[in-house]
Design a protein around this motif. Structure first.
Motif, PDB file in Angstrom:
ATOM      1  N   ARG A  27      46.725  38.367  54.212  1.00 35.60           N
ATOM      2  CA  ARG A  27      48.142  38.274  53.849  1.00 35.60           C
ATOM      3  C   ARG A  27      48.376  38.784  52.430  1.00 35.60           C
ATOM      4  O   ARG A  27      49.331  39.524  52.168  1.00 35.60           O
ATOM      5  CB  ARG A  27      48.591  36.808  53.968  1.00 35.60           C
ATOM      6  CG  ARG A  27      50.043  36.575  53.703  1.00 35.60           C
ATOM      7  CD  ARG A  27      50.475  35.211  54.225  1.00 35.60           C
ATOM      8  NE  ARG A  27      51.743  34.821  53.660  1.00 35.60           N
ATOM      9  CZ  ARG A  27      51.877  34.033  52.599  1.00 35.60           C
ATOM     10  NH1 ARG A  27      50.803  33.550  52.010  1.00 35.60           N
ATOM     11  NH2 ARG A  27      53.052  33.716  52.138  1.00 35.60           N
ATOM     12  N   SER A  65      35.647  36.462  41.579  1.00 38.53           N
ATOM     13  CA  SER A  65      36.798  36.014  42.366  1.00 38.53           C
ATOM     14  C   SER A  65      37.023  37.028  43.487  1.00 38.53           C
ATOM     15  O   SER A  65      37.387  38.174  43.229  1.00 38.53           O
ATOM     16  CB  SER A  65      38.045  35.904  41.484  1.00 38.53           C
ATOM     17  OG  SER A  65      39.192  35.751  42.301  1.00 38.53           O
ATOM     18  N   SER A  67      39.311  37.020  45.765  1.00 37.55           N
ATOM     19  CA  SER A  67      40.728  37.362  45.934  1.00 37.55           C
ATOM     20  C   SER A  67      41.130  38.443  44.936  1.00 37.55           C
ATOM     21  O   SER A  67      41.818  39.410  45.286  1.00 37.55           O
ATOM     22  CB  SER A  67      41.614  36.125  45.767  1.00 37.55           C
ATOM     23  OG  SER A  67      41.486  35.588  44.472  1.00 37.55           O
ATOM     24  N   ALA A  68      40.695  38.285  43.687  1.00 39.57           N
ATOM     25  CA  ALA A  68      41.021  39.278  42.678  1.00 39.57           C
ATOM     26  C   ALA A  68      40.366  40.618  43.014  1.00 39.57           C
ATOM     27  O   ALA A  68      40.959  41.685  42.837  1.00 39.57           O
ATOM     28  CB  ALA A  68      40.574  38.796  41.298  1.00 39.57           C
ATOM     29  N   MET A  72      42.368  43.951  43.815  1.00 35.50           N
ATOM     30  CA  MET A  72      42.183  45.116  42.957  1.00 35.50           C
ATOM     31  C   MET A  72      41.920  46.360  43.804  1.00 35.50           C
ATOM     32  O   MET A  72      42.495  47.432  43.565  1.00 35.50           O
ATOM     33  CB  MET A  72      41.017  44.877  41.999  1.00 35.50           C
ATOM     34  CG  MET A  72      40.727  46.034  41.056  1.00 35.50           C
ATOM     35  SD  MET A  72      39.250  45.755  40.074  1.00 35.50           S
ATOM     36  CE  MET A  72      37.985  45.920  41.319  1.00 35.50           C
TER      37      MET A  72
END
Lengths: 186, 443
Positions: A27, A65, A67-68, A72
């Protein structure tokens, strides 16, 4: 599933990690890609490419991370795809300023200083700059320039007009520029 | 290089990414708004509602250490309040409870956010058969229940006024459904920031900072600028923001940002409460400088074709690529400000509108003191279509430019279009070293 579990699966070349990535960050990445590309179809392809890049890069990469890291990669892929699409179509659809363009205004016209910069050094300075911001401003900056949220959505969340939002973003970018200049990075 | 900066932002610390999860920004904004309402309600509105007949005497502020003041004289020296965040009465959030002493005794003002509204008042019948309307929210003190003597709800905030109450610092609030919450009122009269600070600059401009909370060092502010207010009456919205640079006794500096004043065409201004940064608290202030004030007038989010009397609305046929036309359209010409479009070119950058902002002999503007930006809109008017497009100011070339991609305009050459002013933004530069700035002083 935790990041650690997904990382373990990736290092073990376990393909179920891809489904886990989709479930955990699909998402998020889809939202970022959609914000750049404006097309659900293009965004879907971009997200699939993101999973492929992660699969190819981990191992050896060990991002702190996930998610990061995923975000990216999605940003990078999306902006590349955007450039390719607009160059091919000479696209005139966009009448909004993109976060990419807004950040670009910070760069001196001659561009000569750019060559000596490394993205990592800039990222470190931007991290330090973010630490100086008030929480709400920091959230706004990250939502606009990392998540690439559209101005309409941000203005609605803040309960302000788009005009106010643009003024606020403009002031933040000016502060960032001043900060980077002070660090001798611009 | 552009890519590198974009990439650099993409590599920012994961904790900032996680912090900015979905909903975090809206939550932070909601918290700020609630906080602003609490503080403003407890201070400015308390004064406005409590002091019947006193308002004509002048501006009323709450100043910690002084109380509610009219300019410099204390009108209500004794004020107790509760503005703990998040306390609820049923489903409603208690914004503020303020008890103040006046000539008639004690008056309590209560502000609730999200209180349930009822179409009919509650009626209580006593033993004699008399029917008395009771307010939806009541105050219980020492076993007695008091009904509000007035109430008003606007934009989700309900205000209740209770007069002639006994002095009490732990009132219990009760709603119509029987929910009860007891709040503790504390004296808010003591603070080292117990004064109002003002910065004046230019001939008729000033910003007054009003400390709202000594314990948390929170300010609101009031802008004095007749020209801004005059123009604001002709606009849909006007926004202002300013940053103060504060130098403390020890030479350290910090900034206080005051922003998002919405004038909305009325001669009223209220900056939202802003707190000094944590590291600037509990330190004296040596000097205070208004670093910059930005006023943004939004003239038109409407369609000029659909209103009877568009202020200024100019039409022309869009030139072919590589061509341009000279013109002299006045988009705005009031109060000494004349905004013109003098040429339109269809260039590789897109549609470039050469604009000129002039001051006539009656202008109160001093060009040294201000920076201007103009935004305008264009819309197609052929075939009755009203598609609107924005134009943005490009500071690098000093003109308006259409928002296009790769030099291709979304509007075909030859199309008859209209151009109209959307916004006028100007920034004061009160700290610029110019003689015209006047004296920066402190009240």
């Amino acid at each position: 599933m935790t990041d650690a579990t997904i990382m373990t699966q990736l290092h073990a070349r376990d393909e179920t990690a891809l489904a886990a990535l989709e479930q955990a960050y699909g998402r998020l990445c889809r939202s970022i890609a959609q914000n750049v590309l404006g097309s659900a179809e293009d965004a879907e392809e971009c997200v699939n490419d993101t999973w492929l890049r992660i699969w190819q890069s981990i191992p050896p990469a060990r991002p702190s991370s996930l998610s990061a890291y995923a975000g990216m990669i999605t940003r990078r892929l999306a902006i590349n795809r955007y450039h390719a699409a607009t160059a091919a179509r000479r696209d005139a659809r966009a009448v909004v300023t993109t976060p990419y363009d807004e950040l670009a205004e910070l760069i001196p016209a001659d561009g000569e200083v750019g060559d000596r910069l490394e993205a990592e050094a800039l990222a470190g300075a931007i991290n330090a700059f973010l630490a100086t911001l008030k929480t709400e401003d920091r959230l706004l900056f990250v939502r606009r320039y990392w998540y690439l949220d559209p101005p309409t959505a941000l203005a609605a969340q803040l309960g302000v007009s788009e005009n106010t939002l643009y003024v606020r973003l403009h002031r933040m970018r000016k502060r960032l520029r001043a900060y980077l200049e002070k660090q001798n990075l611009l | 290089m552009k890519d590198r900066l974009f990439d650099a932002v993409g590599m920012i610390d994961g904790r900032y990414i996680d912090e900015a999860h979905d909903g975090a920004l809206a939550e932070a904004a909601q918290k700020r708004r609630l906080r602003g309402r609490v503080l403003l309600a407890a201070a400015v509105l308390a004064a406005a509602l409590c002091i019947v007949g006193f308002a004509a005497a002048g501006r009323l502020y709450f100043a910690p250490g002084v109380g509610i003041v009219d300019e410099e004289s204390a009108a209500f020296p004794q004020v107790w309040a509760c503005y703990d965040e998040g306390i609820k009465l049923g489903d409603a959030i208690i914004d503020a409870v303020v008890l103040s002493e006046d000539e008639e005794g004690y008056t309590m003002n209560i502000w609730l956010y999200g209180a349930k509204l009822y179409p009919e008042p509650r009626i209580v019948t006593d033993e004699m058969g008399n029917e008395t309307p009771i307010s939806d929210v009541t105050v219980c003190i020492d076993g007695e229940e008091y009904s509000a003597q007035g109430s008003k709800t606007s934009k989700g905030v309900s205000a209740y006024v209770f007069k002639c109450l006994p002095k009490h610092f732990s009132p219990t609030l009760r709603d119509r459904e029987g929910n009860e919450t007891t709040v503790s009122l504390i004296s808010i009269g003591e603070s080292q920031y117990s004064y109002i600070r003002g910065i004046s600059f230019g001939k008729d401009k000033a910003i007054t900072a009003i400390p709202l909370s000594g314990s948390e060092n929170v300010f609101t502010a009031q802008l004095t600028d007749p020209l801004t207010f005059t123009i604001a009456q002709e606009t849909q919205k006007t926004y202002a923001s300013c940053t103060w640079l504060i130098t403390h006794d020890d030479g350290q500096t910090s900034q206080l940002e005051l922003s998002e004043m919405v004038i909305d065409g009325k001669l009223q201004a209220g900056f939202s409460g802003s707190a000094l940064p944590q590291d600037s608290r509990d330190r004296g202030i040596r000097s205070l400088t208004a670093q910059m004030v930005v006023v943004s007038h939004n003239f038109a989010s409407y369609n000029p074709l659909l209103i009877d009397d568009p202020r200024q609305f100019c039409t022309f046929n869009l030139p072919e690529p590589g061509e341009g036309i000279d013109c002299d359209f006045i988009l705005y010409g009031h109060h000494g400000i004349v905004c013109r479009v003098t040429r339109i070119d269809y260039t590789e950058q897109g549609l470039v509108y050469t604009t000129k902002l002039e001051n006539d002999s009656t202008s109160p503007f001093s060009e040294e003191m201000y920076e201007f930006q103009i935004s305008a809109g264009i819309l197609t008017i052929e075939d009755g279509t009203t598609q609107q497009y924005g134009l943005t100011f490009d500071p690098s070339i000093g003109t308006l430019i259409s928002q296009t991609r790769d030099g291709v305009s979304p509007i075909a050459p030859g199309t008859e279009i209209g151009i109209y002013l959307r916004g006028l933004t100007y920034a004061y530069l009160p700290e610029a070293p110019a003689a015209d700035l006047g004296t920066i002083s402190f009240k």
